[in-house]
Design a protein around this motif. Structure first.
Motif, mmCIF file in Angstrom:
data_model
loop_
_atom_site.group_PDB
_atom_site.id
_atom_site.type_symbol
_atom_site.label_atom_id
_atom_site.label_comp_id
_atom_site.label_asym_id
_atom_site.label_seq_id
_atom_site.Cartn_x
_atom_site.Cartn_y
_atom_site.Cartn_z
ATOM 1 N N UNK A 197 0.818 -1.208 0.000
ATOM 2 C CA UNK A 197 0.000 0.000 0.000
ATOM 3 C C UNK A 197 0.854 1.261 0.000
ATOM 4 N N UNK A 198 0.228 2.327 -0.481
ATOM 5 C CA UNK A 198 0.856 3.643 -0.463
ATOM 6 C C UNK A 198 0.006 4.553 0.399
ATOM 7 N N UNK A 235 5.181 5.828 1.004
ATOM 8 C CA UNK A 235 4.448 7.077 1.243
ATOM 9 C C UNK A 235 4.677 8.006 0.063
ATOM 10 N N UNK A 236 3.717 8.880 -0.186
ATOM 11 C CA UNK A 236 3.955 9.958 -1.145
ATOM 12 C C UNK A 236 3.185 11.210 -0.730
ATOM 13 N N UNK A 237 3.478 12.279 -1.426
ATOM 14 C CA UNK A 237 2.787 13.546 -1.157
ATOM 15 C C UNK A 237 3.379 14.344 -0.015
ATOM 16 N N UNK A 249 8.883 17.297 5.640
ATOM 17 C CA UNK A 249 7.958 16.351 6.269
ATOM 18 C C UNK A 249 8.461 14.907 6.141
ATOM 19 N N UNK A 250 9.200 14.624 5.059
ATOM 20 C CA UNK A 250 9.830 13.299 4.950
ATOM 21 C C UNK A 250 10.860 13.135 6.072
ATOM 22 N N UNK A 263 13.780 9.486 -0.039
ATOM 23 C CA UNK A 263 12.699 8.854 -0.788
ATOM 24 C C UNK A 263 11.954 7.917 0.149
ATOM 25 N N UNK A 264 10.825 7.441 -0.323
ATOM 26 C CA UNK A 264 10.011 6.535 0.483
ATOM 27 C C UNK A 264 10.838 5.329 0.936
ATOM 28 N N UNK A 265 11.750 4.871 0.059
ATOM 29 C CA UNK A 265 12.551 3.686 0.401
ATOM 30 C C UNK A 265 13.520 3.942 1.550
#
Lengths: 119, 290
Positions: A41-42, A78-80, A85-86, B285-287
């Protein structure tokens, strides 16, 4: 075919403000149930205008209490999120890994001073 | 009962003065207290929030609280930030737009608090700041507000107000509550019944420590705020019961106050000219996250 499921956080909690523990819990429960069935899932933060660590602790940090690191890493994206915030999410995830490795560690190690003068 | 209100600034003396006023009226009920402002030569408007902690406790015991001998300068400041409306006085328009007005929020009004910040930080109330600074500042204030919502057990709500000091390029914002305080929260959680206020504040500021119940991690909020304040070269003050904590570019200190401030107050002072990006690492990145 990509069978990845997208959870749109702003839609799920009905607000662009990711600030409360209650809303974080709602996201956590949705993610948890999907991960239990092994679905990739994202988590999408599109349209989210405010995000704080309290929300992320509950929504995402809590996953490390139910799943192994490898499971989360292989199934969740995750995205957006903006760059800062990351970074916030990374801090939350690192903190959560430490917490679940030794949940009561900080408390047991604490030897704070006492003060008889205070009531 | 008449009580002197001395000069009140955002420093240990100012918080001690407010705590002293609280101490001197601690056991009053169904009474009347008049605060004499004749010896108050300056009142930093954001300090209205911790002062209201004392008022809220007095009013909970059905006491009347009034003010007199307020100089015209101080009256103007406290009318502009709406504080004197709590004494049934009129407010004044804030033509210079330097205030985030005094407001009482219900305990779980996090979204309303956000709307308030949005309303007064978009061209009203405070100066133009970079988007990155505005975002980190708001995030910090919302974290503090939610901390108060969860931990304070305040029966009177949460009190907030802010003041911009244009010549110093500084903006102070204070969030206060008349709740049980950090010491009681930490004592309950750690079961260390004699932990001092100062030790409890240190405990709460240790990364990973949280008194939140429930099976999830926490204890990052204040650490993140300290990181922000360090980069911004601002100031963070946390006052709870006898404990006074201050963090700035000059370092951190915790001191015991002379009087018991029966609640918690967190003040953030930021340098409004800061142009830092607040994005410290290269693109994640997400990773990289999990």
């Amino acid at each position: 075919m990509d069978d990845r499921i997208t959870i749109k956080v702003a839609d799920l909690i009905g607000s662009p403000l990711c600030i409360s523990a209650e809303d974080g819990q709602k996201v956590f429960e949705k993610v948890e149930s999907l991960l239990k069935s092994g679905k990739p899932l994202t988590i999408s933060f599109d349209r989210v205008t405010m995000l704080i660590s309290l929300f992320l602790n509950v929504a995402i940090g809590q996953l490390y209490g139910s799943f192994r690191e490898e499971e989360v890493r292989s199934l969740v994206q995750v995205n957006g999120l903006s760059g800062d915030d990351m970074e916030l999410l990374k801090r939350v995830v690192d903190n959560a890994k430490k917490y679940y490795a030794n949940p009561k560690g900080y408390d047991a190690a604490w030897h704070g001073e006492e003060d008889e003068d205070e009531q | 009962m008449k009580l002197d209100v001395g000069t009140i600034r955002s420093n240990m003396d100012g918080f001690n003065s407010i705590a002293r006023i609280g101490k001197e009226t601690q056991n009053m009920n169904l009474g009347s207290v008049r605060w004499d402002f004749s010896r108050c030569s300056f009142f930093e408007a954001n300090m209205a929030a911790p002062l209201y902690v004392v008022i809220a406790r007095l009013r909970n015991e059905l006491n009347d609280v009034s003010v007199y001998n307020v100089s015209s300068g101080i009256e103007r400041i406290l009318k502009k930030n709406n504080f004197l409306t709590v004494f049934n006085m009129t407010s004044l328009p804030d033509n210079n737009q330097t205030t985030l007005p005094f407001k009482i929020f219900k305990l779980h009004a996090g979204e309303q608090f956000y709307d308030y910040l949005e309303s007064y930080m978009n061209g009203r109330g405070i100066p133009r700041m970079t988007d990155a600074l505005t975002k980190r500042f708001r995030q910090s204030l919302v974290e503090i507000f939610l901390n108060a919502s969860i931990h304070s057990d305040s029966k009177s709500g949460i009190f907030a107000c802010g003041q911009f000091f244009p010549q110093k390029h500084r903006l102070d914002f204070t969030i206060a509550d008349a709740g049980i305080g950090i010491r009681e929260n930490v004592r309950r959680y750690t079961r260390k019944r004699k932990m001092s206020s100062c030790a409890a504040i240190n405990w709460a500021l240790t990364e990973g420590n949280t008194t939140k119940t429930g099976n999830h991690p926490g204890g990052l909020g204040l650490k993140l705020i300290k990181d922000f304040i360090r980069i911004n070269k601002g100031k963070l003050q946390i006052v709870s019961r006898y404990g006074y904590y201050e963090f700035s570019s000059r370092g951190a200190s915790v001191q015991k106050m002379d009087y018991d401030f029966r609640g918690t107050s967190v003040n953030i002072e930021i340098n409004t000219q800061d142009t830092s990006s607040y994005c410290l690492k290269s693109e994640l990145s997400s990773d990289d996250i999990f």
